[in-house]
Enzyme design. Structure first.
Site, PDB file in Angstrom:
ATOM      1  N   ARG A 265      43.688  42.124  41.136  1.00  0.00           N
ATOM      2  CA  ARG A 265      44.383  41.143  41.026  1.00  0.00           C
ATOM      3  C   ARG A 265      44.752  40.853  39.381  1.00  0.00           C
ATOM      4  O   ARG A 265      45.475  40.004  39.963  1.00  0.00           O
ATOM      5  CB  ARG A 265      43.112  40.103  41.093  1.00  0.00           C
ATOM      6  CG  ARG A 265      42.100  40.151  42.305  1.00  0.00           C
ATOM      7  CD  ARG A 265      41.373  39.677  42.602  1.00  0.00           C
ATOM      8  NE  ARG A 265      41.099  39.226  44.079  1.00  0.00           N
ATOM      9  CZ  ARG A 265      40.031  38.620  44.147  1.00  0.00           C
ATOM     10  NH1 ARG A 265      38.953  38.112  43.847  1.00  0.00           N
ATOM     11  NH2 ARG A 265      39.462  38.466  45.368  1.00  0.00           N
TER      12      ARG A 265
ATOM     13  N   ARG B 222      37.203  41.379  37.322  1.00  0.00           N
ATOM     14  CA  ARG B 222      36.297  41.928  39.179  1.00  0.00           C
ATOM     15  C   ARG B 222      37.163  42.391  40.279  1.00  0.00           C
ATOM     16  O   ARG B 222      38.029  42.525  40.584  1.00  0.00           O
ATOM     17  CB  ARG B 222      35.660  40.628  39.853  1.00  0.00           C
ATOM     18  CG  ARG B 222      34.648  40.640  40.815  1.00  0.00           C
ATOM     19  CD  ARG B 222      34.382  39.196  41.305  1.00  0.00           C
ATOM     20  NE  ARG B 222      35.591  38.533  41.796  1.00  0.00           N
ATOM     21  CZ  ARG B 222      35.830  37.919  42.730  1.00  0.00           C
ATOM     22  NH1 ARG B 222      34.103  37.676  43.349  1.00  0.00           N
ATOM     23  NH2 ARG B 222      37.187  37.188  43.113  1.00  0.00           N
TER      24      ARG B 222
ATOM     25  N   HIS C 278      43.028  34.056  40.111  1.00  0.00           N
ATOM     26  CA  HIS C 278      43.314  34.911  41.838  1.00  0.00           C
ATOM     27  C   HIS C 278      44.796  34.161  42.004  1.00  0.00           C
ATOM     28  O   HIS C 278      45.181  33.643  42.024  1.00  0.00           O
ATOM     29  CB  HIS C 278      42.331  34.390  43.007  1.00  0.00           C
ATOM     30  CG  HIS C 278      42.207  34.773  44.023  1.00  0.00           C
ATOM     31  ND1 HIS C 278      43.914  34.998  45.057  1.00  0.00           N
ATOM     32  CD2 HIS C 278      42.158  35.525  45.001  1.00  0.00           C
ATOM     33  CE1 HIS C 278      43.374  35.402  46.335  1.00  0.00           C
ATOM     34  NE2 HIS C 278      42.474  35.678  46.267  1.00  0.00           N
TER      35      HIS C 278
ATOM     36  N   HIS D  14      39.556  31.684  39.448  1.00  0.00           N
ATOM     37  CA  HIS D  14      38.656  32.076  40.566  1.00  0.00           C
ATOM     38  C   HIS D  14      37.814  32.279  40.382  1.00  0.00           C
ATOM     39  O   HIS D  14      36.816  32.179  40.871  1.00  0.00           O
ATOM     40  CB  HIS D  14      39.701  33.565  40.812  1.00  0.00           C
ATOM     41  CG  HIS D  14      39.291  33.404  42.202  1.00  0.00           C
ATOM     42  ND1 HIS D  14      38.831  32.675  43.051  1.00  0.00           N
ATOM     43  CD2 HIS D  14      39.084  34.408  43.119  1.00  0.00           C
ATOM     44  CE1 HIS D  14      38.408  32.525  44.406  1.00  0.00           C
ATOM     45  NE2 HIS D  14      38.026  34.566  44.658  1.00  0.00           N
TER      46      HIS D  14
ATOM     47  N   GLU E 221      39.765  45.532  51.107  1.00  0.00           N
ATOM     48  CA  GLU E 221      40.598  44.242  50.385  1.00  0.00           C
ATOM     49  C   GLU E 221      41.497  44.718  49.187  1.00  0.00           C
ATOM     50  O   GLU E 221      41.116  46.305  49.151  1.00  0.00           O
ATOM     51  CB  GLU E 221      39.807  43.978  49.822  1.00  0.00           C
ATOM     52  CG  GLU E 221      38.958  42.241  50.809  1.00  0.00           C
ATOM     53  CD  GLU E 221      38.196  41.326  49.847  1.00  0.00           C
ATOM     54  OE1 GLU E 221      37.538  41.305  48.991  1.00  0.00           O
ATOM     55  OE2 GLU E 221      37.851  40.272  51.296  1.00  0.00           O
TER      56      GLU E 221
HETATM   57  C1  LIG Z   1      37.336  29.455  47.316  1.00  0.00           C
HETATM   58  C2  LIG Z   1      36.532  31.075  47.048  1.00  0.00           C
HETATM   59  C3  LIG Z   1      36.730  32.105  47.659  1.00  0.00           C
HETATM   60  C4  LIG Z   1      35.813  33.551  46.868  1.00  0.00           C
HETATM   61  N1  LIG Z   1      35.785  34.187  48.194  1.00  0.00           N
HETATM   62  C5  LIG Z   1      34.813  35.033  48.051  1.00  0.00           C
HETATM   63  C6  LIG Z   1      34.445  36.819  48.581  1.00  0.00           C
HETATM   64  O1  LIG Z   1      34.974  36.615  49.501  1.00  0.00           O
HETATM   65  N2  LIG Z   1      33.782  37.596  47.794  1.00  0.00           N
HETATM   66  C7  LIG Z   1      32.929  37.620  46.837  1.00  0.00           C
HETATM   67  O2  LIG Z   1      32.234  38.724  46.684  1.00  0.00           O
HETATM   68  N3  LIG Z   1      33.081  36.798  46.064  1.00  0.00           N
HETATM   69  C8  LIG Z   1      34.032  35.654  46.481  1.00  0.00           C
HETATM   70  N4  LIG Z   1      34.002  34.080  45.718  1.00  0.00           N
HETATM   71  C9  LIG Z   1      33.225  34.762  44.908  1.00  0.00           C
HETATM   72  C10 LIG Z   1      32.019  34.347  44.774  1.00  0.00           C
HETATM   73  O3  LIG Z   1      31.993  33.087  45.544  1.00  0.00           O
HETATM   74  C11 LIG Z   1      30.946  33.886  43.632  1.00  0.00           C
HETATM   75  O4  LIG Z   1      31.345  34.618  42.441  1.00  0.00           O
HETATM   76  C12 LIG Z   1      29.770  33.574  43.739  1.00  0.00           C
HETATM   77  O5  LIG Z   1      29.483  32.823  45.028  1.00  0.00           O
HETATM   78  C13 LIG Z   1      28.513  33.071  43.200  1.00  0.00           C
HETATM   79  O6  LIG Z   1      27.389  32.298  43.678  1.00  0.00           O
HETATM   80  P1  LIG Z   1      26.647  32.448  42.995  1.00  0.00           P
HETATM   81  O7  LIG Z   1      25.123  31.667  42.842  1.00  0.00           O
HETATM   82  O8  LIG Z   1      26.573  32.729  40.855  1.00  0.00           O
HETATM   83  O9  LIG Z   1      27.446  30.375  41.928  1.00  0.00           O
HETATM   84  P2  LIG Z   1      27.968  29.417  43.219  1.00  0.00           P
HETATM   85  O10 LIG Z   1      27.380  29.722  44.566  1.00  0.00           O
HETATM   86  O11 LIG Z   1      28.870  28.363  42.535  1.00  0.00           O
HETATM   87  O12 LIG Z   1      26.275  28.085  43.139  1.00  0.00           O
HETATM   88  C14 LIG Z   1      26.669  27.624  41.740  1.00  0.00           C
HETATM   89  C15 LIG Z   1      25.069  26.326  42.148  1.00  0.00           C
HETATM   90  O13 LIG Z   1      24.826  26.224  40.635  1.00  0.00           O
HETATM   91  C16 LIG Z   1      25.233  24.396  40.982  1.00  0.00           C
HETATM   92  N5  LIG Z   1      25.337  24.241  39.809  1.00  0.00           N
HETATM   93  C17 LIG Z   1      25.727  23.869  38.426  1.00  0.00           C
HETATM   94  N6  LIG Z   1      25.264  23.923  37.647  1.00  0.00           N
HETATM   95  C18 LIG Z   1      24.324  22.911  37.541  1.00  0.00           C
HETATM   96  C19 LIG Z   1      23.645  22.390  36.743  1.00  0.00           C
HETATM   97  N7  LIG Z   1      23.656  21.820  35.462  1.00  0.00           N
HETATM   98  N8  LIG Z   1      22.984  21.953  37.434  1.00  0.00           N
HETATM   99  C20 LIG Z   1      21.763  22.060  38.813  1.00  0.00           C
HETATM  100  N9  LIG Z   1      22.261  22.727  39.426  1.00  0.00           N
HETATM  101  C21 LIG Z   1      23.638  23.105  38.907  1.00  0.00           C
HETATM  102  C22 LIG Z   1      26.055  24.824  41.400  1.00  0.00           C
HETATM  103  O14 LIG Z   1      25.936  23.133  41.946  1.00  0.00           O
HETATM  104  C23 LIG Z   1      25.801  24.987  42.978  1.00  0.00           C
HETATM  105  O15 LIG Z   1      24.831  24.772  43.309  1.00  0.00           O
HETATM  106  C24 LIG Z   1      35.241  32.981  46.118  1.00  0.00           C
HETATM  107  C25 LIG Z   1      34.776  32.379  45.337  1.00  0.00           C
HETATM  108  C26 LIG Z   1      35.435  31.457  45.283  1.00  0.00           C
HETATM  109  C27 LIG Z   1      35.980  29.702  43.957  1.00  0.00           C
END
Ligand SMILES: Cc1cc2nc3c(=O)[nH]c(=O)nc-3n(C[C@H](O)[C@H](O)[C@H](O)COP(=O)(O)OP(=O)(O)OC[C@H]3O[C@@H](n4cnc5c(N)ncnc54)[C@H](O)[C@@H]3O)c2cc1C
Length: 511
Positions: free
Chosen positions: A276, A370, A231, A335, A115
């Site tokens: 990016r 990032r 992004h 993003h 990447e």
């Molecule tokens: C389309 C896309 C593609 C991506 N591709 C990549 C990749 O290939 N590689 C990579 O490293 N990163 C990638 N990223 C970034 C990466 O996916 C995220 O940074 C990472 O998944 C974040 O994980 P997290 O567990 O912190 O948050 P999330 O996976 O966003 O989970 C957050 C959770 O908190 C919940 N929530 C939010 N507020 C509340 C609240 N007040 N009360 C209760 N629940 C709540 C949400 O519903 C969800 O369940 C991508 C992001 C996107 C959008």
């Protein structure tokens, strides 16, 4: 509710960070509070590219750290970079232990993709370009099979309560609006990013940074809030959120061209695989002149596109674009948020009893920008580290709290146009000032827009005070980086005082 254990560890959010924390805490009792169904409305589920891990024979964690520091543009915390990149191998093994099936090559070794801005092939992926879906499938299954994990699905965390400055519990609201108080002296925020604040975003549309609101109101320190990664190649269109055309497509050789067929990245260092922010700015500059921008994967992938990127292929076909034959229209979209709740390498925030992991947190790994696929890595590694720290921390019994008055329904529609207009790829003092002028009254009035306005105001103050262009933060009035740049860390009350000070000087419009 009566079946919940006493003083459990509460994990808010069920993306990768939340589920990793909960699973690594077993058999300690944990309650996962999550706004939708388990794993849903998470960025984790939508991740395409995969997880960065230096596993190749020509690679090692020091090289991964070097690339991370280069992308972070001088603002990474070097300890965080080395600790997290150095823990990648173990994190991948832990995920496999929970049942995640990563793609392998013909010899049975983990298949490693390339990447942007990575000097080596080091992206571990699953189910082709559906890495996030496969990772969460396995993690949700493992969590559901773990008896010590309790679930409060379709519940939002609304307020954190503190007694004498330490965590005492939280208020959650069900979909029917019913509010409950859970006494807890240990809360982990894993609520993800804030892309939902922007009109053009790749994040779940409802995620506007609720974890930042929770932590900020509890008095936690916030770091690097100005750094939003755009992004460069969202699939251009009017939908919300926008689908993503992963960097991995450029990694496989697809080129960026404008509607005159000009390859405008050809003279820029790194070309299509530049960091990016560089690619997003170049595309924005093209769009600003009225041109359209496309990814051309016809030569590099052609008919192989559908097999290598099945999910992106389906998304493109749904808009009438066949990547084997057509140009794919793209534009930048919010993003990833590099900033967030300031934590140390155990995931501890500045509020005793409050941890944060994943995108809501700011460990300093990403600095000003990032490196692709480092965020799932951070979510996995920090989820493990938070669990480890909680297991070791002495348990304090929370003192009882009365419920605070009810929050009014949250509405982000008034805030989105302000954020989209003034906090996008290119910023300037006049726009940031105008945004703060609109946002401060919304924060002070305590109405439906207060919560999203509060997150936006934090971005605005940090962005106003950063008088330089660096990483994801570009200012047309300060186009160069300052020689001695530092990270910014503030509490909400400090940020509010800063906003009032800026607005009390009308000449600050052009500062
Ligand atoms: C389309 C896309 C593609 C991506 N591709 C990549 C990749 O290939 N590689 C990579 O490293 N990163 C990638 N990223 C970034 C990466 O996916 C995220 O940074 C990472 O998944 C974040 O994980 P997290 O567990 O912190 O948050 P999330 O996976 O966003 O989970 C957050 C959770 O908190 C919940 N929530 C939010 N507020 C509340 C609240 N007040 N009360 C209760 N629940 C709540 C949400 O519903 C969800 O369940 C991508 C992001 C996107 C959008």
């Amino acid at each position: 509710m009566s079946s919940l254990p006493d003083n459990p560890v509460i994990v808010v959010g069920s993306g990768l960070a939340g589920l990793m924390t909960a699973l690594c805490l077993a058999p300690q009792p944990v309650v996962v509070v999550t706004r939708a169904g388990l794993g849903e409305e998470s960025s984790s589920q939508w991740a395409q590219g995969g997880i960065a891990a230096a596993l190749g024979e020509d690679d090692d964690a020091a090289l991964h750290a070097e690339d991370t520091l280069a992308a972070g543009d001088g603002l990474c915390d070097s300890d965080a970079v080395h600790a997290i990149t150095g823990a990648a191998r173990e994190a991948i093994a832990t995920l496999e232990g929970f049942g995640v099936v990563f793609d392998r090559d013909g010899q049975g070794r983990l298949a490693l993709g390339l990447e942007a801005a990575h000097g080596r092939r080091r992206i571990v992926h699953a189910a082709g370009d559906s890495s996030g879906a496969e990772i969460l499938r396995a993690m949700v299954r493992a969590a559901r099979a773990t008896p010590s994990i309790h679930f409060l699905e379709h519940h939002s965390a609304e307020r954190l309560l503190t007694t004498d400055g330490r965590m005492a519990g939280l208020v959650v609201a069900g979909q029917d609006g019913e509010r409950k108080f859970i006494a807890a002296s240990r809360v982990v925020l894993a609520t993800g990013g804030l892309g939902g604040l922007f009109q053009a975003t790749t994040n779940p549309a409802g995620n506007f940074g609720q974890g930042i609101v929770l932590a900020a109101r509890a008095g936690a320190k916030l770091a690097d809030m100005e750094f939003v990664q755009f992004h460069p190649t969202a699939l251009a269109g009017r939908t919300r959120p926008l689908a993503l055309v992963s960097e991995a497509v450029r990694g496989e050789g697809a080129l960026l061209v404008n509607d005159r067929g000009e390859r405008f990245m050809s003279t820029i260092a790194g070309q299509e695989l530049a960091p990016r922010d560089v690619v997003a700015r170049a595309i924005s500059a093209e769009l600003a002149t009225g041109r359209r921008v496309f990814l051309d994967a016809r030569q590099a992938l052609g008919e192989r596109f559908g097999a290598r990127f099945p999910a992106i292929h389906t998304l493109c076909r749904a808009t009438g674009v066949d990547p084997a034959r057509d140009l794919i229209p793209v534009s930048p979209a919010a993003h990833y948020h590099m900033g967030g709740v300031a934590t140390d390498l155990r995931g501890r925030s500045s509020v005793p009893g409050l941890w944060a992991a994943g995108e809501v947190a700011c460990t300093g790994l990403h600095g000003a920008n990032r490196l692709a696929s480092n965020s799932l890595l951070e979510a996995a590694v920090m989820g493990q580290r938070v669990a480890e720290d909680i297991r070791r921390a002495p348990v304090v019994m929370p003192s009882f709290h009365a419920l605070p008055s009810a929050e009014c329904a949250v509405e982000d529609e008034a805030v989105r146009p302000i954020v989209s207009r003034h906090f996008g790829v290119i910023r300037h003092a006049a726009g940031l000032y105008a945004a703060l002028e609109e946002l401060l009254p919304m924060v002070e009035e305590d109405g439906p827009a207060t919560q999203p306005a509060l997150v936006a105001l934090l971005i605005g103050v940090f962005a106003y005070q950063r008088r330089e262009s660096r990483g994801g933060h570009a200012r047309s009035d300060f186009p160069l980086p300052q020689p001695r740049s530092q990270r910014q860390i503030m509490t909400l009350s400090e940020a509010l005082a800063a906003a009032r000070a800026i607005l009390s000087h009308p000449e600050a419009r052009s500062a």
